[in-house]
Structure formats: structure tokens, C-alpha cells
Design a protein around this motif. Sequence first.
Motif, mmCIF file in Angstrom:
data_model
loop_
_atom_site.group_PDB
_atom_site.id
_atom_site.type_symbol
_atom_site.label_atom_id
_atom_site.label_comp_id
_atom_site.label_asym_id
_atom_site.label_seq_id
_atom_site.Cartn_x
_atom_site.Cartn_y
_atom_site.Cartn_z
ATOM 1 N N ASN A 73 0.911 -1.197 -0.001
ATOM 2 C CA ASN A 73 -0.072 0.208 0.174
ATOM 3 C C ASN A 73 1.014 1.362 -0.063
ATOM 4 O O ASN A 73 1.665 1.209 0.734
ATOM 5 C CB ASN A 73 -0.740 0.084 1.359
ATOM 6 N N GLY A 195 2.614 -11.427 2.158
ATOM 7 C CA GLY A 195 1.942 -11.739 3.457
ATOM 8 C C GLY A 195 1.749 -13.125 3.910
ATOM 9 O O GLY A 195 1.101 -13.398 4.675
ATOM 10 N N THR A 201 6.609 -9.136 9.846
ATOM 11 C CA THR A 201 5.397 -8.774 10.900
ATOM 12 C C THR A 201 6.053 -7.782 11.956
ATOM 13 O O THR A 201 7.353 -7.871 12.596
ATOM 14 C CB THR A 201 4.938 -9.878 11.559
ATOM 15 N N THR A 204 1.969 -2.834 16.338
ATOM 16 C CA THR A 204 1.344 -1.518 15.963
ATOM 17 C C THR A 204 0.213 -1.349 16.803
ATOM 18 O O THR A 204 -0.165 -2.164 17.643
ATOM 19 C CB THR A 204 0.803 -1.288 14.553
ATOM 20 N N HIS A 206 -2.434 -1.098 16.353
ATOM 21 C CA HIS A 206 -3.859 -1.734 15.888
ATOM 22 C C HIS A 206 -3.367 -3.201 15.651
ATOM 23 O O HIS A 206 -4.117 -3.951 14.841
ATOM 24 C CB HIS A 206 -4.301 -1.175 14.601
ATOM 25 N N LYS A 209 1.211 -6.300 12.239
ATOM 26 C CA LYS A 209 0.815 -5.879 10.785
ATOM 27 C C LYS A 209 1.864 -6.421 9.997
ATOM 28 O O LYS A 209 3.209 -6.573 10.487
ATOM 29 C CB LYS A 209 0.766 -4.315 10.704
ATOM 30 N N GLN A 210 1.794 -6.730 8.799
ATOM 31 C CA GLN A 210 2.732 -7.457 7.782
ATOM 32 C C GLN A 210 3.293 -5.964 6.996
ATOM 33 O O GLN A 210 2.375 -5.475 6.346
ATOM 34 C CB GLN A 210 2.535 -8.490 7.085
ATOM 35 N N LYS A 213 2.391 -6.604 3.185
ATOM 36 C CA LYS A 213 0.908 -6.591 2.815
ATOM 37 C C LYS A 213 0.200 -5.352 3.328
ATOM 38 O O LYS A 213 -0.615 -4.820 2.569
ATOM 39 C CB LYS A 213 0.291 -7.801 3.420
ATOM 40 N N ASP A 214 0.379 -5.081 4.784
ATOM 41 C CA ASP A 214 -0.447 -3.757 5.141
ATOM 42 C C ASP A 214 0.272 -2.337 4.971
ATOM 43 O O ASP A 214 -0.235 -1.462 4.874
ATOM 44 C CB ASP A 214 -0.523 -4.072 6.743
ATOM 45 N N GLY A 215 1.518 -2.634 4.678
ATOM 46 C CA GLY A 215 2.605 -1.303 4.506
ATOM 47 C C GLY A 215 3.096 -1.397 3.068
ATOM 48 O O GLY A 215 2.282 -1.891 2.196
ATOM 49 N N PHE A 218 2.753 3.287 6.695
ATOM 50 C CA PHE A 218 2.372 3.437 8.042
ATOM 51 C C PHE A 218 2.296 4.639 8.632
ATOM 52 O O PHE A 218 2.987 5.521 8.213
ATOM 53 C CB PHE A 218 2.909 2.333 9.028
#
Length: 230
Positions: A73, A195, A201, A204, A206, A209-210, A213-215, A218
Amino acid sequence: MWLECPSISQEARPGQFVMVRCGEETVLRRPLSIHQTGDDRLALLYAVIGKGTQWLAARQPGDEIDVLGPLGNGFTVLPEPQNLLLVAGGIGIAPLYYLADMAVKDGKQVTLLYGTANKDRYPVPAGVTEVASTEDGSVGYRGMITELIPQYLEGADQVFACGPLPMLQNMANMPELKERSVQISLEMRMGCGFGVCYSCTIKTGHGLKQVCKDGPVFELNDIIWEEIRI
């Protein structure tokens, strides 16, 4: 390094990355930020620091390279903000160059705080206001680029950063940034880029997070920096 890669360059956006296979001797692909795109091509900017990047640097025009992407992302630039502040440390200029170039073309004002160890620096896009720092004082301000952040925060609608872990940790400890939204691109070792392997990993606010995949982008203040190991 420029690559002919229409399928990736047409879909990529600032902050995303690719996974590059660097020869037969390296088992894992190397994650590299997308530095620029244009005319069905994409550019990668990297430092030669190991077997993988040594192999990559030895490629010649016409060679084929196995690349997966775009992945992850990217940065989010809101429609309204007109003044962007970017903070780059060393090779962290790679994804921020792409962001700055696109923002300028979109009519936004971009100030780039760019810190390096010495005068060996990468170019910045046209139309960007660059503020330089070097640790040895050979170019611009003598010291760390984070020392200049407070005086450029006023008037900045959004803040973005990418650089070595100590730089980002320093930013996370700055009182001036505690209540600010700061999008950072986190550089980490990755195994797969999708991911699946969980090797990147992080903890965070929340949950887990990976980065792939998530980053890799951030919020600065969402990361639990004490738990980061790169």
C-alpha cells in the motif's frame, strides 16, 4: 536502473514496491521501492550492499529480470492539501522521489528535507524545494535532517518520510510530531512480499501488521518502535 515493465508501471503508485529475483545464488527476492515510472517503464534506486544488488548492478541493456509487483500500500495524498513536507534519509529518497514528482505534477507545493552522510546524493525532481543536510557538513546544514523538521512543519498540510530506522525512531520521539499524521515508508527484510511468510511482521497500535501486505506505508505514531527489529 530503468526496466521495461508496462504491466507494473501502469498500475504503480508512490510508496509501492517490487520484489526482484537477483540471480540464481540468492534464494529470496529483494524488495525495492518504485523510484519513478514513465513510458511503460519503471525505475529502481538501490544501494549495492550485497550479492543480490551486486548481481542487479551488473545487468546490461537487454537482460531480463524477474520482477513481481506492484506490491503493498502506497502513500495517500489527500485532494485538499497543497503543501507537502517530505523527509528523506539516504536511500530513503527512492520512494519519496516518486511521490514528490507526482505531487508537483498535480500542482502541489513540495518541500523535501533530504539528509545524507556526505556530498554523495541522489538528484531530486524538478519543481521541488530541497533543503539539504549532511553529517559531515559538505552540503547544506551540518547535522541530522531531523533537526530541521520543526522549522518546516508550520504550513505543511501533510508529512511523509522514509529513511533508516534511527531516523524514523527519532521522528517518533519528537514532541512536534506526536499529534501529527506522518506517513512513513518502512524498510524491512521480506521473504515473500505477499504476507504469506510473516517474516516482516511488526507490532502496531492496531495489532500485528505485515510490512509487505499492510504497508510498507504506516502512520509514524501507530508503530510500536521499541519492538521493531530490522
